[in-house]
Design an enzyme around this catalytic site. Structure first.
Site, short mmCIF file in Angstrom:
data_model
loop_
_atom_site.label_atom_id
_atom_site.label_comp_id
_atom_site.label_asym_id
_atom_site.label_seq_id
_atom_site.Cartn_x
_atom_site.Cartn_y
_atom_site.Cartn_z
N SER A 157 0.83 -1.21 0.00
CA SER A 157 0.00 0.00 0.00
C SER A 157 0.85 1.25 0.00
O SER A 157 1.81 1.38 0.76
CB SER A 157 -0.96 -0.04 1.19
OG SER A 157 -0.65 0.97 2.11
N LYS A 158 0.48 2.15 -0.88
CA LYS A 158 1.23 3.41 -1.01
C LYS A 158 1.18 4.17 0.31
O LYS A 158 2.16 4.75 0.76
CB LYS A 158 0.60 4.23 -2.15
CG LYS A 158 0.99 5.68 -2.18
CD LYS A 158 1.98 5.96 -3.28
CE LYS A 158 2.24 7.43 -3.48
NZ LYS A 158 3.29 7.98 -2.65
N ARG A 159 0.00 4.13 0.94
CA ARG A 159 -0.16 4.88 2.18
C ARG A 159 0.76 4.34 3.28
O ARG A 159 1.26 5.08 4.11
CB ARG A 159 -1.62 4.87 2.64
CG ARG A 159 -1.99 6.17 3.22
CD ARG A 159 -3.46 6.48 3.35
NE ARG A 159 -4.38 5.55 2.72
CZ ARG A 159 -5.21 4.77 3.42
NH1 ARG A 159 -5.18 4.77 4.73
NH2 ARG A 159 -6.06 3.99 2.79
N GLY A 197 3.61 3.15 2.74
CA GLY A 197 4.99 3.41 2.33
C GLY A 197 5.71 2.20 1.75
O GLY A 197 6.95 2.19 1.67
#
Ligand code: GLU
Length: 480
Positions: free
Chosen positions: A248-250, A252
């Site tokens: 997940s990008k959120r 990191g």
């Protein structure tokens, strides 16, 4: 034999997902290992999703990791333009042709209806428009009635295709939806553009995420309607964080840029992600891109989802850092030193200590902070059972060290070492009984990169003597 041609076809979303980067690497390697061509095509037909600066992120990423493309938006090539939004008229011509070939039809349903169905939601579209007469169609055109072009799907039978990773994949045609190929604004959907472009750009191997497996039969119906050769398909399983969770990008862990910002080396990231889903067939784990260009083969690709183990990546990155020359490590580390170190400290000497002890570059400021300012440490650190130190002998040995070191004129490692060796033998104590309190006083830490001698050299005479004084004061409070 036909020249192998692969393409990386990212949508400009604003960041490079680790999974997409792995796709790009495999595409590059499939082409390069067979003397073929690798090209870059930007898939930006979904204008609603367009992100400013996103194409630059893609170009920059490919440049950093060394995936040089033979054809692409900025380097050109015989099949350009390589940005889909600049190919609008091409898709329109092919959409009209497909209607003629009965592989598609013009759909004049209301915009609301079409918009709601042009998404990826698999809705079966059984529309009256597919039975319109030529006359009705030309009337609609005459009145400039907005339309989309929809794929016409035979609702009986099955479609089968072969995937190099997943084997034979068969779907019932009745499961396939009659999706929009050309939208009312004249732009194609991915479902159409990918087929037209892969054909026109003479792509031989289509490599992409397994989320496209289920729609590939629809693409094959398009190839067949046009009478075009179907490319080899290589669908790749996703890279997962855990068995259930995606990267997940959120959090990191999905974006390449985030890893670079954390101080991972592009070479280490490439090496690590290549092995997520590909097995070289040997126990070798370290591969440069150049080596992979020679040994990569699609036989090693696997269909089981790979788990992204950030600790393994960290370890591998540490190995890459250790394999650098001291000069190269130092120049990579410099920006991180500048966050905390003053100019008076010799960065090369710090690098010599840190290179063996660093896994990712962003750990550096924390590791060298103590050189900049002495932490406020607890005097209990001086007491070390194995070193046979306590408050009393630490205090007297630090005092002796201060006296011996303050007369030293040439402040370098050899002289500091000789000076302290003489002191230790004069005092008749164990090495650790002088060096442990000294290292503690100089670092204020339980463990530090480098021992007492290296730290003294790095800090310089004035700061060394000052820190010894701080230690002496702390100990004096304990002993009194
Ligand atoms: N533009 C698509 C994506 O970013 C590419 C899929 C493909 O390679 O065909 O997912």
């Amino acid at each position: 034999m036909k020249e192998v041609r692969t393409r990386f076809a990212p949508s400009p979303t604003g960041y490079m997902h680790i999974g997409n980067l792995r796709t790009a690497i495999y595409e590059y390697l499939i082409a390069k290992s067979q003397g073929g061509k690798f090209l870059l095509r930007i898939e930006d037909t979904d204008q609603a999703r367009f992100v400013e600066g996103a194409i630059e992120v893609i170009l920059k990423t490919l440049d950093i990791v060394g995936l040089k493309y033979d054809e692409g938006p900025d380097v050109g090539g015989p099949f350009g333009p390589y940005v889909q939004s600049q190919r609008k008229s091409i898709y329109k011509d092919y959409a009209d042709k497909l209607v003629e070939l009965k592989g598609a039809y013009y759909c004049f349903c209301s915009k609301e209806k079409n918009d709601s169905e042009s998404t990826a939601v698999p809705v079966k579209h059984d529309c009256r428009c597919k039975d319109l007469s030529a006359l009705e169609i030309s009337e609609n055109f005459k009145h400039n009635k907005p339309y989309v072009v929809r794929q016409r799907i035979p609702h009986e039978g099955t479609t089968t295709f072969h995937d190099l990773v997943y084997g034979a994949v068969t779907v019932e045609n009745s499961e396939l939806d009659e999706g929009v190929l050309l939208k009312s604004d004249g732009l194609p959907t991915y479902n159409f553009a990918n087929v037209v472009d892969d054909h026109l750009m003479e792509i031989t191997h289509v490599v992409r995420g397994s989320e496209y497996l289920s729609s590939t039969p629809k693409y094959n119906l398009l190839y067949t309607s046009f009478g075009w050769d179907i490319p080899e398909y290589i669908h790749l399983p996703p890279i997962m964080k855990t068995a259930e969770k995606k990267l997940s990008k959120r959090e990191g862990d999905a974006s390449f840029e985030d890893f670079i910002a954390k101080g991972y080396l592009p070479e280490a990231i490439v090496n690590y992600i290549v092995l997520l889903g590909w097995n070289p067939g040997t126990n070798e784990e370290f591969f440069s891109l150049r080596e992979l260009e020679k040994c990569f083969s699609t036989e090693g690709l696997s269909k089981s989802p790979a788990i992204f183990d950030v600790n393994k990546l960290k370890w591998m990155n540490g190995e890459y850092l250790r394999r650098l020359s001291l000069e190269d490590f130092n120049s990579l580390a410099l920006p991180y030193y500048q966050e905390v170190l003053g100019r008076e400290i010799d960065s090369k000497k710090v690098s010599a200590l840190l290179q063996k002890r660093t896994e990712i570059l962003s750990e550096i400021p924390e590791k060298v902070e103590f050189l900049h300012s002495l932490p406020d440490y607890d005097s209990a650190l001086f007491v070390h059972k194995k070193m046979k130190t306590d408050y009393v002998n630490s205090l007297s040995n630090l005092k002796a060290a201060k006296e011996a070191m303050s007369v030293l004129e040439t402040w370098d490692l050899a002289n500091i070492e000789e000076n302290l060796a003489n002191l230790i033998s004069k005092l008749g104590v164990k090495n650790g009984q002088v060096l442990w309190p000294l290292r503690t006083a100089l670092s204020g830490l339980e463990s530090s990169p480098g021992g007492a001698l290296e730290l003294a050299e790095l800090l310089g005479k004035t700061e060394t003597l000052r820190r010894i004084d701080v230690g002496i004061n702390k100990l004096a409070n304990k002993v009194d």
